[in-house]
Design a protein around this motif. Structure first.
Motif, mmCIF file in Angstrom:
data_model
loop_
_atom_site.group_PDB
_atom_site.id
_atom_site.type_symbol
_atom_site.label_atom_id
_atom_site.label_comp_id
_atom_site.label_asym_id
_atom_site.label_seq_id
_atom_site.Cartn_x
_atom_site.Cartn_y
_atom_site.Cartn_z
ATOM 1 N N ILE A 1 0.848 -1.195 0.000
ATOM 2 C CA ILE A 1 0.000 0.000 0.000
ATOM 3 C C ILE A 1 0.880 1.240 0.000
ATOM 4 N N SER A 2 0.482 2.239 -0.798
ATOM 5 C CA SER A 2 1.135 3.548 -0.791
ATOM 6 C C SER A 2 0.099 4.588 -0.399
ATOM 7 N N SER B 1 -8.697 6.222 -14.115
ATOM 8 C CA SER B 1 -8.064 5.065 -13.467
ATOM 9 C C SER B 1 -8.337 5.009 -11.964
ATOM 10 N N VAL B 2 -9.077 5.973 -11.440
ATOM 11 C CA VAL B 2 -9.290 6.102 -9.997
ATOM 12 C C VAL B 2 -10.638 5.530 -9.596
ATOM 13 N N ARG B 3 -10.658 4.891 -8.430
ATOM 14 C CA ARG B 3 -11.900 4.421 -7.826
ATOM 15 C C ARG B 3 -12.148 5.243 -6.566
ATOM 16 N N SER C 1 -2.535 -0.689 -8.923
ATOM 17 C CA SER C 1 -1.512 -0.842 -9.955
ATOM 18 C C SER C 1 -1.496 -2.326 -10.305
ATOM 19 N N ALA C 2 -1.701 -2.628 -11.591
ATOM 20 C CA ALA C 2 -1.848 -4.030 -11.962
ATOM 21 C C ALA C 2 -1.260 -4.327 -13.332
ATOM 22 N N GLU D 1 -1.758 -7.442 -16.482
ATOM 23 C CA GLU D 1 -2.908 -8.207 -16.978
ATOM 24 C C GLU D 1 -3.171 -9.442 -16.128
ATOM 25 N N VAL D 2 -2.173 -9.876 -15.389
ATOM 26 C CA VAL D 2 -2.277 -11.117 -14.627
ATOM 27 C C VAL D 2 -2.672 -10.891 -13.169
ATOM 28 N N GLU D 3 -2.099 -9.850 -12.522
ATOM 29 C CA GLU D 3 -2.338 -9.680 -11.095
ATOM 30 C C GLU D 3 -2.295 -8.212 -10.675
ATOM 31 N N ILE D 4 -2.900 -7.933 -9.533
ATOM 32 C CA ILE D 4 -2.836 -6.607 -8.932
ATOM 33 C C ILE D 4 -1.553 -6.534 -8.118
ATOM 34 N N LEU D 5 -0.747 -5.495 -8.358
ATOM 35 C CA LEU D 5 0.554 -5.387 -7.713
ATOM 36 C C LEU D 5 0.523 -4.581 -6.416
ATOM 37 N N SER D 6 -0.230 -3.476 -6.395
ATOM 38 C CA SER D 6 -0.284 -2.643 -5.203
ATOM 39 C C SER D 6 -1.527 -1.767 -5.233
ATOM 40 N N VAL D 7 -1.776 -1.084 -4.120
ATOM 41 C CA VAL D 7 -2.902 -0.162 -4.022
ATOM 42 C C VAL D 7 -2.345 1.191 -3.586
ATOM 43 N N ASP D 8 -2.710 2.252 -4.331
ATOM 44 C CA ASP D 8 -2.275 3.612 -4.017
ATOM 45 C C ASP D 8 -3.477 4.400 -3.521
ATOM 46 N N PHE D 9 -3.380 4.955 -2.313
ATOM 47 C CA PHE D 9 -4.447 5.776 -1.753
ATOM 48 C C PHE D 9 -4.059 7.241 -1.908
ATOM 49 N N PHE D 10 -4.906 8.004 -2.622
ATOM 50 C CA PHE D 10 -4.579 9.391 -2.945
ATOM 51 C C PHE D 10 -5.173 10.404 -1.989
ATOM 52 N N LYS D 11 -6.424 10.239 -1.630
ATOM 53 C CA LYS D 11 -7.100 11.287 -0.891
ATOM 54 C C LYS D 11 -8.265 10.710 -0.113
ATOM 55 N N VAL D 12 -8.546 11.338 1.029
ATOM 56 C CA VAL D 12 -9.740 11.039 1.810
ATOM 57 C C VAL D 12 -10.295 12.375 2.274
ATOM 58 N N GLY D 13 -11.608 12.498 2.285
ATOM 59 C CA GLY D 13 -12.222 13.748 2.719
ATOM 60 C C GLY D 13 -13.701 13.777 2.426
ATOM 61 N N THR D 14 -14.328 14.920 2.730
ATOM 62 C CA THR D 14 -15.737 15.101 2.447
ATOM 63 C C THR D 14 -15.901 15.459 0.975
ATOM 64 N N HIS D 15 -17.135 15.475 0.513
ATOM 65 C CA HIS D 15 -17.402 15.691 -0.913
ATOM 66 C C HIS D 15 -17.027 17.095 -1.383
ATOM 67 N N GLU D 16 -17.060 18.084 -0.498
ATOM 68 C CA GLU D 16 -16.798 19.469 -0.888
ATOM 69 C C GLU D 16 -15.418 19.620 -1.534
ATOM 70 N N ASN D 17 -15.402 19.983 -2.793
ATOM 71 C CA ASN D 17 -14.178 20.188 -3.593
ATOM 72 C C ASN D 17 -13.300 18.942 -3.713
ATOM 73 N N PHE D 18 -13.809 17.773 -3.355
ATOM 74 C CA PHE D 18 -13.009 16.550 -3.357
ATOM 75 C C PHE D 18 -12.428 16.248 -4.734
ATOM 76 N N TYR D 19 -13.286 16.229 -5.745
ATOM 77 C CA TYR D 19 -12.833 15.853 -7.083
ATOM 78 C C TYR D 19 -11.957 16.937 -7.716
ATOM 79 N N VAL D 20 -12.261 18.202 -7.461
ATOM 80 C CA VAL D 20 -11.452 19.308 -7.987
ATOM 81 C C VAL D 20 -10.037 19.225 -7.419
#
Length: 108
Positions: free
Chosen positions: A11-12, A55-57, A75-76, A78-97
């Motif tokens: 995890i990153s 590419s973001v969930r 990060s994957a 075609e065969v396997e998932i290699l790692s998971v990168d966590f970018f941001k956590v927060g409320t909806h206000e301006n989250f996507y911007v």
């Protein structure tokens, strides 16, 4: 995050994610940790975004009647998932911007 991770994948955590968790109260930190573990158990649990964030969930959870979002990407090959990168956590206000701005600045 803070406690024991049950994720079998590497995890990153990116700066905006770390900054939010550092400032959060303990019960919210625990909820974030539980959400991270849920994401690790089922990587496709979050909604896949389109457009600039193709590419973001985003996984949504509620805490004290407030909705929070966690942005992550696997990060994957075609065969396997290699790692998971966590970018941001927060409320909806301006989250996507703010997420788009951060990813553009860092060329992610």
């Amino acid at each position: 995050v803070t406690g024991v991770q049950t994720c079998a994948l590497p995890i990153s955590y990116y700066a905006p994610f770390k900054r939010f968790v550092k400032k959060a109260i303990k019960p919210l930190k625990a909820e974030i940790e539980d959400s991270v573990n849920l994401i690790c158990d089922d990587i496709e649990i979050g909604d896949l975004k389109r457009g600039d964030l193709a590419s973001v969930r985003v996984y949504k959870f509620n805490f004290n009647r407030q909705e929070y979002l966690i942005a992550y990407r696997e990060s994957a090959t075609e065969v396997e998932i290699l790692s998971v990168d966590f970018f941001k956590v927060g409320t909806h206000e301006n989250f996507y911007v703010e997420l788009k701005k951060y990813m553009k600045e860092k060329n992610l």
